[in-house]
Design a protein around this motif. Structure first.
Motif, PDB file in Angstrom:
ATOM      1  N   UNK A 101       0.897  -1.728  -0.286  1.00 18.07           N
ATOM      2  CA  UNK A 101      -0.236   0.146   0.187  1.00 18.07           C
ATOM      3  C   UNK A 101       0.589   1.362   0.028  1.00 18.07           C
ATOM      4  N   UNK A 102       1.847   1.428   0.658  1.00 21.37           N
ATOM      5  CA  UNK A 102       2.908   2.294   0.970  1.00 21.37           C
ATOM      6  C   UNK A 102       3.508   2.537  -1.103  1.00 21.37           C
ATOM      7  N   UNK A 103       4.167   1.299  -1.284  1.00 22.81           N
ATOM      8  CA  UNK A 103       4.316   1.995  -2.850  1.00 22.81           C
ATOM      9  C   UNK A 103       4.104   2.382  -3.984  1.00 22.81           C
ATOM     10  N   UNK A 104       2.192   1.369  -3.751  1.00 20.06           N
ATOM     11  CA  UNK A 104       1.278   2.312  -4.438  1.00 20.06           C
ATOM     12  C   UNK A 104       0.686   4.127  -4.286  1.00 20.06           C
ATOM     13  N   UNK A 105       0.902   4.372  -3.044  1.00 21.27           N
ATOM     14  CA  UNK A 105       1.055   5.659  -2.294  1.00 21.27           C
ATOM     15  C   UNK A 105       1.982   6.733  -2.899  1.00 21.27           C
ATOM     16  N   UNK A 106       3.253   6.715  -2.612  1.00 18.83           N
ATOM     17  CA  UNK A 106       4.491   7.297  -3.957  1.00 18.83           C
ATOM     18  C   UNK A 106       4.022   6.624  -4.824  1.00 18.83           C
ATOM     19  N   UNK A 107       4.305   5.650  -5.619  1.00 27.72           N
ATOM     20  CA  UNK A 107       3.937   5.907  -6.926  1.00 27.72           C
ATOM     21  C   UNK A 107       2.395   6.797  -6.998  1.00 27.72           C
ATOM     22  N   UNK A 108       1.070   6.758  -7.201  1.00 28.61           N
ATOM     23  CA  UNK A 108       0.037   7.634  -7.641  1.00 28.61           C
ATOM     24  C   UNK A 108      -0.100   8.788  -6.855  1.00 28.61           C
ATOM     25  N   UNK A 109       1.159   8.765  -5.954  1.00 30.86           N
ATOM     26  CA  UNK A 109       0.520  10.394  -5.347  1.00 30.86           C
ATOM     27  C   UNK A 109      -0.652  10.755  -4.871  1.00 30.86           C
ATOM     28  N   UNK A 110      -0.860   9.862  -4.250  1.00 32.75           N
ATOM     29  CA  UNK A 110      -1.908  10.222  -3.473  1.00 32.75           C
ATOM     30  C   UNK A 110      -2.468   8.812  -2.059  1.00 32.75           C
ATOM     31  N   UNK A 111      -2.787   9.302  -0.365  1.00 33.79           N
ATOM     32  CA  UNK A 111      -3.728   8.518   0.298  1.00 33.79           C
ATOM     33  C   UNK A 111      -3.845   6.987  -0.130  1.00 33.79           C
ATOM     34  N   UNK A 112      -5.098   7.401  -1.422  1.00 34.03           N
ATOM     35  CA  UNK A 112      -5.516   5.763  -1.783  1.00 34.03           C
ATOM     36  C   UNK A 112      -6.743   5.669  -0.057  1.00 34.03           C
ATOM     37  N   UNK A 113      -6.173   5.397   0.675  1.00 32.81           N
ATOM     38  CA  UNK A 113      -6.829   4.417   1.790  1.00 32.81           C
ATOM     39  C   UNK A 113      -6.520   5.356   3.288  1.00 32.81           C
ATOM     40  N   UNK A 114      -7.579   5.964   3.673  1.00 37.23           N
ATOM     41  CA  UNK A 114      -7.296   6.263   5.024  1.00 37.23           C
ATOM     42  C   UNK A 114      -8.783   5.651   6.101  1.00 37.23           C
ATOM     43  N   UNK A 115      -7.526   4.968   7.452  1.00 36.64           N
ATOM     44  CA  UNK A 115      -7.846   4.177   8.494  1.00 36.64           C
ATOM     45  C   UNK A 115      -8.830   5.279   9.567  1.00 36.64           C
ATOM     46  N   UNK A 116     -10.118   4.393   9.462  1.00 39.71           N
ATOM     47  CA  UNK A 116     -11.567   4.758  10.185  1.00 39.71           C
ATOM     48  C   UNK A 116     -11.941   4.056  11.115  1.00 39.71           C
ATOM     49  N   UNK A 117     -12.656   4.091  11.758  1.00 40.86           N
ATOM     50  CA  UNK A 117     -13.322   3.039  12.930  1.00 40.86           C
ATOM     51  C   UNK A 117     -13.842   2.179  12.509  1.00 40.86           C
ATOM     52  N   UNK A 118     -14.495   2.682  11.161  1.00 41.16           N
ATOM     53  CA  UNK A 118     -15.023   1.533   9.898  1.00 41.16           C
ATOM     54  C   UNK A 118     -14.021   1.244   8.794  1.00 41.16           C
ATOM     55  N   UNK A 119     -12.536   1.024   9.215  1.00 43.82           N
ATOM     56  CA  UNK A 119     -11.558   0.115   8.578  1.00 43.82           C
ATOM     57  C   UNK A 119     -10.863   1.231   7.693  1.00 43.82           C
ATOM     58  N   UNK A 120     -10.782   0.594   6.383  1.00 40.33           N
ATOM     59  CA  UNK A 120     -10.041   1.655   4.907  1.00 40.33           C
ATOM     60  C   UNK A 120     -11.012   1.857   4.402  1.00 40.33           C
ATOM     61  N   UNK A 121     -11.176   3.144   4.160  1.00 34.73           N
ATOM     62  CA  UNK A 121     -12.054   4.287   3.727  1.00 34.73           C
ATOM     63  C   UNK A 121     -10.967   4.239   1.935  1.00 34.73           C
ATOM     64  N   UNK A 122     -11.476   4.421   1.692  1.00 39.28           N
ATOM     65  CA  UNK A 122     -11.316   4.556  -0.189  1.00 39.28           C
ATOM     66  C   UNK A 122     -11.149   6.161  -0.106  1.00 39.28           C
ATOM     67  N   UNK A 123     -10.552   6.706  -0.682  1.00 42.26           N
ATOM     68  CA  UNK A 123     -10.211   8.318  -1.414  1.00 42.26           C
ATOM     69  C   UNK A 123     -10.930   8.679  -2.509  1.00 42.26           C
ATOM     70  N   UNK A 124     -11.467   9.826  -2.147  1.00 43.50           N
ATOM     71  CA  UNK A 124     -11.835   9.796  -4.064  1.00 43.50           C
ATOM     72  C   UNK A 124     -11.357   9.295  -5.198  1.00 43.50           C
ATOM     73  N   UNK A 125      -9.918   9.671  -5.118  1.00 47.09           N
ATOM     74  CA  UNK A 125      -9.040   9.466  -6.137  1.00 47.09           C
ATOM     75  C   UNK A 125      -8.964   7.601  -5.894  1.00 47.09           C
ATOM     76  N   UNK A 126      -9.156   6.585  -5.440  1.00 47.36           N
ATOM     77  CA  UNK A 126      -8.764   5.541  -4.831  1.00 47.36           C
ATOM     78  C   UNK A 126     -10.623   4.814  -5.718  1.00 47.36           C
TER      79      UNK A 126
END
Length: 312
Positions: A41-66
């Protein structure tokens, strides 16, 4: 960005995170360690320049770009998988595949026992799980391949789905044996005077039955309202219940014997609902999906009511 710079395995993990929303679940599904999934996931974040998934109480929530990437990536991976396995035919007798079906509570009551009986004969090692979710979540899960088929009264699915009508569902009045209305038929006046249990499943076509009755100006003495069909048989069959429920006939048929109930034709001309089989276009030619669709059609389709495949 060039394709040569992208490791396909990164996209596989991305696609699974969209479905599972938890690193631990993706790790278990793909046979990886949790640190390995986090590293990807960290490699993908660097490659695409976006957080992609954010940790929340409901799990990993995708960003708009994801979410923007989700459909084309899922489609590309499915296409590649299908091409690589095009010659692999589904062998029902030996398969250990787990199929996931999108079903409501009433669908589980109406379809699962007969389906499992047929699978015992045709595919003894195949297993089935079910999923209940909102229409939007179900559509996303089917597109991602997390749900193979859905059966029910779904409407307004987005583009990219096929559907086939299985049968038209009529509605009946159900009550306990020995009820004052247990006499073969009831009049409109008797229906209006009775005490009613009303089922209003959120977002379901079944709720439209109550809307129809209200629009017709039919006055009912509603004593109890519940959001799903699960408790209906228990409530009607307990003690000396005087309640009457308007329910789909397929559900009534399954409840009569175990709960000691009766049902009769509805005294009002309540519109029928169409019970359909749904699947995503990406899996239209996938051999296992095709096989299970045919099993469902053979078991539950009414030839007079069923139409051909129809794209949504």
């Amino acid at each position: 960005m060039e394709l040569k710079d992208v490791d396909l395995n990164l996209l596989v993990v991305f696609n699974e995170l969209l479905t599972e929303r938890r690193v631990s679940a993706v790790a278990a599904k793909l046979g990886l360690s949790q640190p390995a999934v986090s590293n990807i996931l960290n490699r993908l974040r660097k490659l695409l320049g976006d957080e992609l998934f954010l940790r929340t109480s409901r799990g990993m929530e995708p960003t708009p770009y994801a979410l923007q990437l989700s459909e084309p990536i899922a489609y590309a991976l499915t296409t590649i998988h299908g091409a690589l396995n095009e010659r692999t035919m589904f062998d029902a007798a030996s398969s250990e595949r787990r199929f996931t079906l999108g079903l409501s509570d009433i669908g589980e009551v109406s379809f699962l026992s007969r389906l499992l009986e047929r699978l015992d004969a045709l595919a003894p090692h195949v297993s089935v799980s079910t999923l209940r979710s909102r229409r939007e979540d179900l559509a996303q899960a089917m597109e991602a391949g997390a749900v193979d088929l859905a059966i029910g009264t779904l409407s307004q699915l987005p583009a990219g789905f096929f559907q086939r009508r299985l049968f038209l569902q009529r509605y009946v009045c159900m009550f306990r044996q020995g009820h004052a209305l247990d006499k073969g038929s009831i009049t409109q006046e008797e229906y209006c005077a009775a005490q009613h249990l009303v089922v209003l499943p959120p977002g379901s076509a079944h709720a439209q039955v109550s809307d129809f009755i209200e629009r017709r100006g039919i006055k009912r003495n509603v004593r109890l309202t519940v959001p799903n069909y699960t408790p209906v048989g228990y409530i009607l069959g307990s003690g000396n219940s005087n309640l009457v429920a308007t329910v789909p006939e397929s559900y009534a048929i399954r409840c009569v014997e175990p709960f000691g109930l009766r049902y009769v034709a509805h005294p009002f001309h309540v519109p029928h609902t169409s019970v359909n089989l749904f699947w995503h276009a990406k899996f239209h030619r996938e051999s296992g999906n095709k096989w299970l669709r045919q099993v469902v059609v053979d078991l539950f389709s009414n030839p007079e009511a069923a139409g051909g495949n129809e794209a949504c």
